[in-house]
Design a protein around this motif. Structure first.
Motif, PDB file in Angstrom:
ATOM      1  N   GLN A 163     -10.611   9.374  -7.770  1.00 32.65           N
ATOM      2  CA  GLN A 163     -10.731   8.454  -6.640  1.00 32.65           C
ATOM      3  C   GLN A 163      -9.828   7.240  -6.829  1.00 32.65           C
ATOM      4  O   GLN A 163      -9.263   6.727  -5.861  1.00 32.65           O
ATOM      5  CB  GLN A 163     -12.185   7.999  -6.473  1.00 32.65           C
ATOM      6  CG  GLN A 163     -13.077   9.080  -5.948  1.00 32.65           C
ATOM      7  CD  GLN A 163     -14.550   8.706  -6.070  1.00 32.65           C
ATOM      8  OE1 GLN A 163     -14.942   7.959  -6.951  1.00 32.65           O
ATOM      9  NE2 GLN A 163     -15.369   9.244  -5.178  1.00 32.65           N
ATOM     10  N   PHE A 223      -0.781  -2.567 -14.166  1.00 28.44           N
ATOM     11  CA  PHE A 223      -1.017  -3.852 -14.816  1.00 28.44           C
ATOM     12  C   PHE A 223      -1.365  -3.637 -16.281  1.00 28.44           C
ATOM     13  O   PHE A 223      -1.671  -2.541 -16.717  1.00 28.44           O
ATOM     14  CB  PHE A 223      -2.130  -4.620 -14.120  1.00 28.44           C
ATOM     15  CG  PHE A 223      -1.831  -4.909 -12.678  1.00 28.44           C
ATOM     16  CD1 PHE A 223      -2.459  -4.195 -11.674  1.00 28.44           C
ATOM     17  CD2 PHE A 223      -0.900  -5.860 -12.327  1.00 28.44           C
ATOM     18  CE1 PHE A 223      -2.164  -4.445 -10.341  1.00 28.44           C
ATOM     19  CE2 PHE A 223      -0.604  -6.109 -10.996  1.00 28.44           C
ATOM     20  CZ  PHE A 223      -1.238  -5.397 -10.002  1.00 28.44           C
ATOM     21  N   ARG A 268      -1.793   6.785 -10.203  1.00 26.28           N
ATOM     22  CA  ARG A 268      -2.023   6.087  -8.932  1.00 26.28           C
ATOM     23  C   ARG A 268      -0.738   5.467  -8.419  1.00 26.28           C
ATOM     24  O   ARG A 268      -0.445   5.497  -7.227  1.00 26.28           O
ATOM     25  CB  ARG A 268      -3.082   4.994  -9.090  1.00 26.28           C
ATOM     26  CG  ARG A 268      -3.331   4.264  -7.767  1.00 26.28           C
ATOM     27  CD  ARG A 268      -4.119   3.004  -7.944  1.00 26.28           C
ATOM     28  NE  ARG A 268      -3.415   2.040  -8.760  1.00 26.28           N
ATOM     29  CZ  ARG A 268      -4.014   1.236  -9.619  1.00 26.28           C
ATOM     30  NH1 ARG A 268      -5.317   1.261  -9.756  1.00 26.28           N
ATOM     31  NH2 ARG A 268      -3.307   0.393 -10.333  1.00 26.28           N
ATOM     32  N   LEU A 286      -6.616   6.132  -4.354  1.00 25.97           N
ATOM     33  CA  LEU A 286      -7.047   4.944  -3.601  1.00 25.97           C
ATOM     34  C   LEU A 286      -6.024   4.422  -2.590  1.00 25.97           C
ATOM     35  O   LEU A 286      -6.373   4.182  -1.435  1.00 25.97           O
ATOM     36  CB  LEU A 286      -7.465   3.836  -4.576  1.00 25.97           C
ATOM     37  CG  LEU A 286      -8.055   2.565  -3.958  1.00 25.97           C
ATOM     38  CD1 LEU A 286      -9.232   2.867  -3.060  1.00 25.97           C
ATOM     39  CD2 LEU A 286      -8.472   1.592  -5.042  1.00 25.97           C
ATOM     40  N   PRO A 287      -4.748   4.257  -2.952  1.00 27.02           N
ATOM     41  CA  PRO A 287      -3.802   3.741  -1.946  1.00 27.02           C
ATOM     42  C   PRO A 287      -3.696   4.651  -0.731  1.00 27.02           C
ATOM     43  O   PRO A 287      -3.562   4.175   0.390  1.00 27.02           O
ATOM     44  CB  PRO A 287      -2.471   3.675  -2.699  1.00 27.02           C
ATOM     45  CG  PRO A 287      -2.817   3.724  -4.134  1.00 27.02           C
ATOM     46  CD  PRO A 287      -4.087   4.483  -4.251  1.00 27.02           C
ATOM     47  N   ASN A 296      -6.856  -2.146 -14.418  1.00 28.80           N
ATOM     48  CA  ASN A 296      -6.117  -1.472 -13.375  1.00 28.80           C
ATOM     49  C   ASN A 296      -7.019  -0.754 -12.404  1.00 28.80           C
ATOM     50  O   ASN A 296      -6.604  -0.437 -11.303  1.00 28.80           O
ATOM     51  CB  ASN A 296      -5.229  -0.394 -14.017  1.00 28.80           C
ATOM     52  CG  ASN A 296      -3.901  -0.955 -14.369  1.00 28.80           C
ATOM     53  OD1 ASN A 296      -3.119  -1.281 -13.500  1.00 28.80           O
ATOM     54  ND2 ASN A 296      -3.656  -1.075 -15.657  1.00 28.80           N
ATOM     55  N   LEU A 297      -8.182  -0.394 -12.878  1.00 28.80           N
ATOM     56  CA  LEU A 297      -8.974   0.564 -12.123  1.00 28.80           C
ATOM     57  C   LEU A 297     -10.270  -0.056 -11.607  1.00 28.80           C
ATOM     58  O   LEU A 297     -10.807  -0.978 -12.202  1.00 28.80           O
ATOM     59  CB  LEU A 297      -9.328   1.759 -13.027  1.00 28.80           C
ATOM     60  CG  LEU A 297      -8.148   2.388 -13.765  1.00 28.80           C
ATOM     61  CD1 LEU A 297      -8.636   3.511 -14.664  1.00 28.80           C
ATOM     62  CD2 LEU A 297      -7.131   2.924 -12.762  1.00 28.80           C
ATOM     63  N   LEU A 298     -10.738   0.495 -10.498  1.00 28.03           N
ATOM     64  CA  LEU A 298     -12.038   0.061  -9.979  1.00 28.03           C
ATOM     65  C   LEU A 298     -13.131   0.793 -10.751  1.00 28.03           C
ATOM     66  O   LEU A 298     -13.140   2.024 -10.792  1.00 28.03           O
ATOM     67  CB  LEU A 298     -12.158   0.395  -8.493  1.00 28.03           C
ATOM     68  CG  LEU A 298     -11.344  -0.496  -7.555  1.00 28.03           C
ATOM     69  CD1 LEU A 298     -11.501  -0.049  -6.129  1.00 28.03           C
ATOM     70  CD2 LEU A 298     -11.780  -1.944  -7.705  1.00 28.03           C
ATOM     71  N   ARG A 303       0.812  -1.199   0.000  1.00 21.64           N
ATOM     72  CA  ARG A 303       0.000   0.000   0.000  1.00 21.64           C
ATOM     73  C   ARG A 303       0.852   1.258   0.000  1.00 21.64           C
ATOM     74  O   ARG A 303       0.577   2.220  -0.709  1.00 21.64           O
ATOM     75  CB  ARG A 303      -0.900  -0.031   1.231  1.00 21.64           C
ATOM     76  CG  ARG A 303      -1.935   1.071   1.325  1.00 21.64           C
ATOM     77  CD  ARG A 303      -2.659   1.002   2.650  1.00 21.64           C
ATOM     78  NE  ARG A 303      -1.779   1.416   3.738  1.00 21.64           N
ATOM     79  CZ  ARG A 303      -2.042   1.189   5.031  1.00 21.64           C
ATOM     80  NH1 ARG A 303      -3.135   0.552   5.392  1.00 21.64           N
ATOM     81  NH2 ARG A 303      -1.202   1.592   5.955  1.00 21.64           N
ATOM     82  N   PHE A 337       1.741  -0.009  -8.593  1.00 23.52           N
ATOM     83  CA  PHE A 337       1.470  -1.063  -9.579  1.00 23.52           C
ATOM     84  C   PHE A 337       0.840  -0.511 -10.838  1.00 23.52           C
ATOM     85  O   PHE A 337      -0.033   0.341 -10.789  1.00 23.52           O
ATOM     86  CB  PHE A 337       0.494  -2.096  -9.011  1.00 23.52           C
ATOM     87  CG  PHE A 337       1.077  -2.966  -7.954  1.00 23.52           C
ATOM     88  CD1 PHE A 337       0.768  -2.737  -6.620  1.00 23.52           C
ATOM     89  CD2 PHE A 337       1.925  -4.001  -8.281  1.00 23.52           C
ATOM     90  CE1 PHE A 337       1.316  -3.526  -5.635  1.00 23.52           C
ATOM     91  CE2 PHE A 337       2.471  -4.795  -7.298  1.00 23.52           C
ATOM     92  CZ  PHE A 337       2.176  -4.568  -5.965  1.00 23.52           C
ATOM     93  N   ASP A 341      -6.066   6.626   0.320  1.00 23.07           N
ATOM     94  CA  ASP A 341      -7.342   6.469   0.991  1.00 23.07           C
ATOM     95  C   ASP A 341      -7.332   5.248   1.907  1.00 23.07           C
ATOM     96  O   ASP A 341      -7.761   5.304   3.052  1.00 23.07           O
ATOM     97  CB  ASP A 341      -8.437   6.310  -0.069  1.00 23.07           C
ATOM     98  CG  ASP A 341      -9.718   6.965   0.354  1.00 23.07           C
ATOM     99  OD1 ASP A 341     -10.712   6.852  -0.389  1.00 23.07           O
ATOM    100  OD2 ASP A 341      -9.733   7.588   1.429  1.00 23.07           O
ATOM    101  N   LEU A 342      -6.818   4.148   1.353  1.00 24.85           N
ATOM    102  CA  LEU A 342      -6.770   2.914   2.145  1.00 24.85           C
ATOM    103  C   LEU A 342      -5.898   3.102   3.376  1.00 24.85           C
ATOM    104  O   LEU A 342      -6.109   2.462   4.401  1.00 24.85           O
ATOM    105  CB  LEU A 342      -6.218   1.759   1.294  1.00 24.85           C
ATOM    106  CG  LEU A 342      -7.139   1.253   0.179  1.00 24.85           C
ATOM    107  CD1 LEU A 342      -6.412   0.245  -0.696  1.00 24.85           C
ATOM    108  CD2 LEU A 342      -8.379   0.619   0.765  1.00 24.85           C
TER     109      LEU A 342
END
Lengths: 825, 246
Positions: free
Chosen positions: B110, B97, B160, B114-115, B101-103, B90, B95, B117-118
């Motif tokens: 967002q 790929f 990201r 994300l990392p 790659n994305l949600l 994290r 990364f 945020d996590l």
């Protein structure tokens, strides 16, 4: 084709697990009720026929005949014996008594010990009761009471000895013990009697029965087998009523199950778009693709249905073991079960129709395109919005109308119609608002971190799917809440009326004796509580205060009446009743005595007293309460004739009620019972049983709906495997993924339950008001109640089940390997 | 960039990775020893089944190793519990790929944060704006992946990967799903990050043209490093691949 279907199911059993469970539960419900009811019927039938098994002809009182039945058993037996062809005649007496040992009391039916020829069971210990004061108990009863042969017991508060144990099987509905014939004969034929006749060998039973019918009036003689079949048919008819009642709930469970199945197939098909595209690219027609899925639906229905039959069989076995019917044999109605299985299969196929039809829209190119996650935020159909809107408006209008029209216009019909339309609009329109609801809730929990934000977005990403999952819950929860609110409101409303009009909790009074004709045989008969009644009444449980009533007979304007006087506790036992002054008589409202009028009473001793009438609520117009000194003036030796009670807890009258009921039986109904507590108790027990049974039946639908939540989640997680892997790769912890699934589950369950809660409550209120208008009662009397504990309980159950539902999907998501799902395929 | 002998951002020592058991066993990595300099841009190449993706997965803490040691940013990964490993991914690794790659439920912005945020951290708005600008995403930040082209999606992935200022960025065939022009621009950006900003990058690729953007190209065959090319060109890489065929 079926083989392919079987392969598919075998390889991915987890995907269809929830569907199988839903079908199994629905079918189990149907199967269990069929088997249970049939086994009960059989059990009852066998118990009945056992009792008449030693008779050739059964002679029963015929209440439909113009002549009253001959009451004296001795005479009747003689007449029967005199009929040609009759070898022996016997009277079976029956009644009800309390049987006590130590501090355990049972209220049971009683039966007279048959003479040897007519016995249908055998003694296992000791002997048959012969004299007064002896009893013989069937094994189960002896076990319940904890006694064996030789122990002392109390029958209706009189001491008795257990002289023997018999092997009569007993069931939930038919539990009895044996008293000697003398116990019934002493009351002068008040007990109920059936007669059995044995014919001489070689005589035709039917002929003899006809002979008896011509000789004996008021009775019906039937050949024993014919009697058994007729009784069994009547019984069966009574039991069958339950079958139809259950049918409503079974249909509901099936409906909810169908929603789940439709949902599952939609998701499954979406997941297999590539597979379908491949089939189409390779040359399968859309019809062939559809048939493939229909084959799977059929297979699922079959497997789920078979599981359901087994499950139902087990449940029915447990149920009938509990009621004791199982000892008579386990009855399996194969036709009914076959129908249940067929229903399971048909319902599965029907539910899968719409999703399967949609497979025609999958183009062959799908095989080659990479699968983006299946969350196409479809613009929800505008037509749906319009139709639901119209239905809603009409429904609301009809519901409002039902609140204002008079009873001749049938407000109930308007209300039910309006509510039905509203329900359809709300359920069918769910995709329109469920996503918004979820996002709204999401805003509340957004502050808790990325897990909850992700959960919100996941639960709302496919409005169609979220909606159909929530709808099942809405329907089931809504009905339960409607039921609970309705029952609670009715109970409260009626309770208030009872409290208002029957402020006296309980009053038990000995009546004037009367013979068969109904007229008082002589003036000034003695009225007195029997020792049994005295003992039972003075030791009734749950009584905060009691006042013993003494009294005696007097005449007033030529009619014989009983006057009662309370003891020093009168004002505590009946605070609402005015304590009669020496020149007053307190009489219940509603009779021919007007408040303030004067009445003259004359006692056996010739003295007369003029009293002013004061009417009061809570006692009957037959009761006249006077002061102790007035009573002494008119009655030389007042006897204990009754009690007035104040209950400690008006809602907890169950025990007292049971004791008092059996007392009424054993006192041949010469004891009169009245009072608000009795009514409350009756009201409560009826409503409680009704509520429990109905909630249980609806609970099945709720269970299926919650299975639907697990289903949706489980299948979504399978779809989102790559997302789960991505999240793990980017650094989301396993527990966070589990939490995410949990929150998603809770949100779905919450959405469904909330709408169900609000909808169910409104439903109840509107319907109740309409019913009141229909039966011309002012709705001012209505009190709406919601038991807060029950409602919170429901919410808690939904939340817990949702949480459980998220466990397996959560685990699957958490265990997603960061590398696997991201590998290029 | 000054390179000291001990300035390794990532290292594999006697790395062994075996899949399966008994007869069905596959030795994906066969005692690999390699060290990656801080600030370098390394390409890992090899035919299918050579173990190149596996090597990356092991170095990045995405997969458990069978034997040996993996050191990332000074930390030994093989002995870490899953929770700690997750935190390393994290906070310290980025990364990219090949695809997916994305949600899909999150917007570009967002997805980028994300990392952070996590980890419960707030993004540096200035840095975010700078990244978005240099990647040409400034006007696409509120869009969802379904509304972005393949190239734009990959650029969001790069942003990201960079937002946490990681020790290493791992890229697995980042240009595999892109057209030539977009792919080239992406590789240029990665090269710049490494040469100008000192970002360590390890990239798995099968494309010699992509490898030419790196400072170093490793060639794997059957779980072993067989070639180590400094300052690779398309020609030197092609020659190395041709030697394998022989």
């Amino acid at each position: 084709m079926l083989r392919n279907a079987w392969q598919e199911v075998r390889q991915h059993p987890g995907r269809v697990f929830a569907t199988l469970v839903a079908i199994a539960i629905s079918v189990a419900f149907i199967a269990a009720s069929s088997i249970f009811l049939e086994t009960e019927k059989q059990g009852l039938g066998k118990q009945l026929s056992m009792q008449t098994s030693s008779a050739d002809i059964v002679v029963n009182p015929d209440f439909s005949s113009p002549e009253g039945p001959e009451q004296d058993p001795a005479t009747l037996l003689k007449t029967l014996a005199s009929v040609p062809g009759v070898d022996a005649a016997e009277a079976y007496y029956g009644g009800m008594s309390s049987l006590a040992h130590g501090d355990k009391t049972l209220q049971l039916q009683t039966m007279s010990v048959p003479s040897e020829k007519f016995r249908f069971s055998t003694i296992t210990e000791g002997r048959w009761a012969e004299k007064l004061g002896e009893v013989t108990l069937p094994e189960d009863v002896a076990k319940d009471l904890g006694v064996k042969a030789g122990d002392k017991v109390e029958v209706d508060a009189q001491p008795a000895t257990v002289v023997g144990i018999s092997d009569d099987p007993s069931s939930f509905v038919m539990k009895y013990f044996y008293l000697p014939k003398a116990a019934f004969e002493k009351d002068g034929g008040g007990a109920f009697a059936t007669y059995a006749v044995k014919v001489k060998p070689g005589t035709d039973r039917v002929e003899v029965a006809t002979e008896i019918n011509s000789k004996v009036k008021g009775f019906k003689a039937q050949e024993a087998e014919e009697y058994r079949q007729e009784t069994f048919k009547d019984l069966a008819g009574g039991v069958d009523v339950f079958k139809y009642m259950f049918g409503v709930f079974q249909a509901l469970a099936l409906l909810v199950g169908m929603i789940i199945i439709a949902n599952t197939f939609t998701i499954l098909i979406t997941q297999r778009r590539r597979q379908i595209g491949l089939l189409r690219a390779v040359g399968a027609s859309s019809g062939q693709v559809q048939n493939q899925f229909f084959a799977e639906a059929f297979l699922l229905g079959l497997i789920g249905g078979l599981l359901g039959l087994v499950l139902g069989g087990i449940i029915a076995a447990i149920g009938s073991a509990f009621t004791g019917a199982l000892q008579f044999g386990y009855r399996v109605p194969f036709l009914d079960l076959g129908i249940a299985l067929a229903i399971g299969i048909v319902v599965t196929i029907i539910a899968a129709v719409v999703p399967i039809m949609k497979t025609t829209r999958v183009a062959p190119l799908e095989a080659l395109r990479p699968v983006l996650s299946a969350d196409a935020q479809k613009r929800v159909s505008r037509t749906r919005a319009i139709i639901c809107g119209i239905l809603l408006v009409i429904g609301v209008a009809m519901a409002i109308i039902s609140q204002f029209i008079g009873k001749d216009a049938w407000p109930v019909v308007w209300a039910m119609g309006g509510l039905a339309l509203i329900t359809i609009a709300v359920l069918a329109g769910a995709p329109l608002y469920v996503a918004a609801m979820l996002k709204g809730v999401g805003k509340l929990i957004a502050g808790f971190g990325p897990t909850s934000r992700l959960a919100t977005m996941n639960s709302a990403r496919n409005p169609q799917r979220a909606a159909s999952t929530a709808v099942a819950l809405m329907l089931a929860m809504g009905l339960i809440v409607a039921l609970q609110v309705g029952t609670a409101s009715i109970r409260h409303t009626i309770q208030l009326q009872i409290d208002k009009h029957y402020p006296v909790d309980l009053i038990a009074t000995q009546q004037l004796p009367f013979d068969q004709g109904g007229a008082t045989p002589d003036s000034y008969p003695t009225v007195k509580l029997s020792p049994n009644a005295q003992k039972t009444l003075s030791t009734l449980p749950n009584m905060k205060a009691k006042s013993e009533l003494s009294g005696g007979t007097v005449t007033e304007s030529g009619t014989t009446r009983v006057l009662y006087a309370g003891d020093s506790n009168l004002s505590q036992a009946a605070p609402s009743l005015p304590v009669p002054a020496d020149d007053q008589v307190v009489i219940g409202e509603g009779g021919s005595f007007k408040d303030g009028s004067k009445r003259t009473y004359q006692g056996k001793n010739g003295k007369t007293v003029t009293l002013t009438v004061k009417t009061a609520k809570g006692i009957s117009a037959e009761i006249g309460l006077v002061s102790a000194s007035t009573l002494k003036t008119l009655v030389d030796d007042p006897q204990p004739v009754g009690y007035i009670f104040k209950a400690a807890d008006r809602g907890d009258m169950g025990d007292a009620y049971a004791k008092v009921q059996s007392l009424m039986f054993s006192e041949n109904f010469e004891l009169n019972l009245d009072g608000g507590a009795m009514m409350s108790s009756l009201l409560n027990s009826v409503l409680n049983v009704l509520l429990a049974v109905l909630t249980g039946l609806l609970g099945v639908a709720v269970a299926i709906a919650l299975v639907g939540v697990a289903n949706t989640l489980g299948l979504s997680v399978i779809e989102r495997q790559r997302e789960s892997s991505l999240l793990r790769a980017l650094g989301m912890q396993r527990t966070s993924l589990r939490w995410m699934l949990l929150i998603e589950a809770l949100m779905l369950a919450l959405a469904g339950t909330l709408v169900g809660l609000i909808g169910g409550t409104l439903f109840s209120v509107i319907l109740l008001r309409a019913v009141f208008r229909n039966i011309d009662l002012s709705t001012d009397y209505l009190r709406y109640t919601m038991d807060p504990w029950q409602t919170l309980g429901l919410l808690a159950i939904a939340a817990v089940c949702a949480a459980l539902a998220s466990i397996l999907p959560g685990r699957r998501a958490a265990l997603a390997s960061p590398t696997e799902a991201l590998a290029e395929d | 960039m000054p390179q000291g002998p001990v300035d390794a951002v990532a290292e594999a020592i006697d790395l062994v990775k075996v899949y399966g058991e008994g007869e069905n066993q596959v030795v994906a990595l066969n005692r690999v020893n390699v060290r990656f300099q801080r600030g370098s841009f390394t390409a890992i190449m090899g035919p299918s089944g050579s173990g190149k993706s596996t090597l990356m997965h092991c170095l990045a803490g995405l997969d458990r190793i069978t034997d040996g040691r993996v050191i990332l940013g000074g930390q030994e990964l093989q002995s870490m519990m899953d929770a700690q490993l997750t935190r390393v991914r994290r906070d310290r690794i980025g990364f990219i790929f090949q695809s997916f790659n994305l949600l899909p439920t999150l917007t570009a912005e967002q997805n980028i944060v994300l990392p952070l945020d996590l980890a419960g951290k707030k993004a540096d708005r200035a840095y975010l704006a700078q990244l978005a600008d240099s990647l040409g995403l400034a006007d696409r930040l509120t869009h969802r992946p379904s509304e972005l082209s393949g190239g734009q999606q990959q650029r969001v992935a790069i942003a990201r990967a960079l937002i946490t200022r990681p020790e290493v960025i791992f890229a697995d065939e980042p240009t595999g799903a892109l057209d030539t022009r977009t792919g080239t621009r992406l590789l240029e950006f990665l090269q710049q990050s490494s040469r100008v900003h000192g970002q360590s990058i390890i990239m798995v690729t099968h494309d010699p043209k992509a490898a030419a953007y790196a400072d170093r190209a490793l060639v794997l065959v059957d779980g072993r490093i067989v070639d180590d090319i400094q300052r690779p060109t398309v020609d030197s890489v092609n020659a190395a691949m041709a030697r394998l065929e022989a």
